[in-house]
Write a protein that holds these residues in place. Structure first.
Motif, PDB file in Angstrom:
ATOM      1  N   GLU A  71       3.470   2.189   0.368  1.00  0.00           N
ATOM      2  CA  GLU A  71       2.450   3.222   0.555  1.00  0.00           C
ATOM      3  C   GLU A  71       2.768   4.426  -0.322  1.00  0.00           C
ATOM      4  O   GLU A  71       3.899   4.591  -0.790  1.00  0.00           O
ATOM      5  CB  GLU A  71       2.406   3.687   2.006  1.00  0.00           C
ATOM      6  CG  GLU A  71       2.132   2.606   3.029  1.00  0.00           C
ATOM      7  CD  GLU A  71       2.289   3.142   4.446  1.00  0.00           C
ATOM      8  OE1 GLU A  71       1.293   3.145   5.186  1.00  0.00           O
ATOM      9  OE2 GLU A  71       3.412   3.564   4.784  1.00  0.00           O
ATOM     10  N   GLN A  80      -1.397   6.222   1.977  1.00  0.00           N
ATOM     11  CA  GLN A  80      -2.425   5.247   1.630  1.00  0.00           C
ATOM     12  C   GLN A  80      -1.746   4.008   1.053  1.00  0.00           C
ATOM     13  O   GLN A  80      -0.600   4.072   0.598  1.00  0.00           O
ATOM     14  CB  GLN A  80      -3.373   5.817   0.573  1.00  0.00           C
ATOM     15  CG  GLN A  80      -3.982   7.167   0.895  1.00  0.00           C
ATOM     16  CD  GLN A  80      -4.719   7.723  -0.311  1.00  0.00           C
ATOM     17  OE1 GLN A  80      -5.626   7.087  -0.848  1.00  0.00           O
ATOM     18  NE2 GLN A  80      -4.328   8.920  -0.749  1.00  0.00           N
ATOM     19  N   ASP A  84      -4.067   1.804  -3.993  1.00  0.00           N
ATOM     20  CA  ASP A  84      -5.073   2.848  -4.217  1.00  0.00           C
ATOM     21  C   ASP A  84      -4.631   3.888  -5.241  1.00  0.00           C
ATOM     22  O   ASP A  84      -5.407   4.774  -5.605  1.00  0.00           O
ATOM     23  CB  ASP A  84      -5.401   3.561  -2.899  1.00  0.00           C
ATOM     24  CG  ASP A  84      -6.186   2.685  -1.937  1.00  0.00           C
ATOM     25  OD1 ASP A  84      -6.628   1.589  -2.365  1.00  0.00           O
ATOM     26  OD2 ASP A  84      -6.351   3.081  -0.767  1.00  0.00           O
TER      27      ASP A  84
END
Length: 333
Positions: A71, A80, A84
């Motif tokens: 993450e 996130q 991403d």
């Protein structure tokens, strides 16, 4: 949050890795980044680095990682999925738009029952270095992905305050996102100073809470609105969602203006369900001493029906579209 969120500063990435495989990659990644002359620190399986380091990390390690156990976050926001990160890099163009203030304010009239212009809503319009228009539904997601909502909201407010100096006594409704303000005393100081510097009467400015129904910290919102009020400004709620459905809550917020959303305005003269919502909304506004404003009016019939119910202010294409300069609305015939 810190003050860097209101400027286009260098992004700081925290990359959090879990799992045996990902942990084994950490020393390899650190060695690679340091060989590239990039700063990186490690704490509790969390790597911290700047954007150049994050780009190099993802390029070097993405195919090696168990991505479902990796993450990232920027500027200490929420974590996130690491996949991403590509979107954050792709949206780098938003930094240039904000930094160079490629923003102008357009004016849309708000009229009274006699169709005289009472105020203008200041609507941000964006363009790139070539002058090409960038639409809000592109600009705001880009800003959110790079943690730039704070900086974008601030530059929009500042641009709107400057534009309000063109008005001749009419009020200026200026949108702001309450979740982009962590400390009103700190975040709003420059906006208020600018109003004084440009000679704009504080009573002329109405700060409009956008996405009211998404605000879940009522005390924080009350703190922001109280700060505005203490300095002579007024404020409006753009829509009353479920969180503000009771007279008690609205009584605490005490908005000077309440806007009925266009979804209940367009066609209200012929729609019994919309009429019920409009009448209920009007009663709530009147109960807390707020001026009711209906936005999204496109026909004479809807205007006359809402006027007959007791709505005091009106906005919509029927009276004028957003324009680069203040324009007179239709006069009563």
């Amino acid at each position: 949050m810190n003050c860097n969120n209101c400027s286009v500063s260098t992004l700081t990435f925290d990359i959090r890795l879990s799992g045996e495989l990902n942990h084994s990659i950490i020393p390899i990644a650190i060695d690679h980044l340091e060989r590239q002359g990039l700063d990186v620190s490690l704490k509790d399986s969390r790597l911290r680095m700047g954007e150049f380091g994050a780009r190099e990390f993802l390029s070097f390690c993405e195919d090696l990682l168990e991505t479902e156990l990796a993450e990232f976050r920027i500027n200490q926001e929420s974590y996130q999925p690491i996949t991403d990160m590509h979107q954050v890099f792709d949206m780098e163009w938003i930094d240039e738009v904000i930094q160079n203030e490629r923003i102008v304010s357009h004016f849309q009239p708000i009229v009274d029952q006699d169709r005289n212009v009472f105020a203008y809503e200041m609507l941000a319009r964006f363009h790139d270095a070539d002058g090409k228009v960038i639409y809000p539904n592109t600009i705001f997601p880009a800003a959110k992905s790079r943690g730039r909502l704070y900086a974008l909201d601030r530059v929009c407010r500042m641009t709107a305050v400057r534009a309000a100096g063109q008005l001749s006594g009419e009020k200026a409704f200026i949108n702001f996102i309450p979740t982009s303000i962590y400390s009103p005393e700190f975040c709003l100081r420059s906006t208020i100073d600018l109003a004084h510097q440009t000679g704009v009467d504080p009573n002329q400015l109405v700060f409009e809470v956008v996405e009211s129904e998404k605000v879940d910290d009522l005390e924080h919102l009350k703190h922001i609105l109280g700060y505005y009020k203490s300095r002579g400004f007024q404020y409006a709620l753009d829509d009353v969602g479920e969180g503000y459905s009771t007279a008690e809550v609205l009584g605490e917020l005490k908005p000077h203006f309440m806007k009925l959303d266009m979804q209940y305005v367009n066609g209200v003269s012929q729609d019994a369900a919309k009429q019920k919502v409009a009448q209920s909304f009007l009663e709530k506004a009147q109960a807390v001493g707020s001026t009711p404003l209906a936005e999204g009016i496109e026909t004479e019939e809807d205007f006359l029906w809402l006027k007959a119910q007791g709505y005091e202010l009106f906005q919509g294409y029927y009276f004028g579209k957003p324009a680069a300069a203040p324009l007179a609305a239709k006069t009563a015939s």
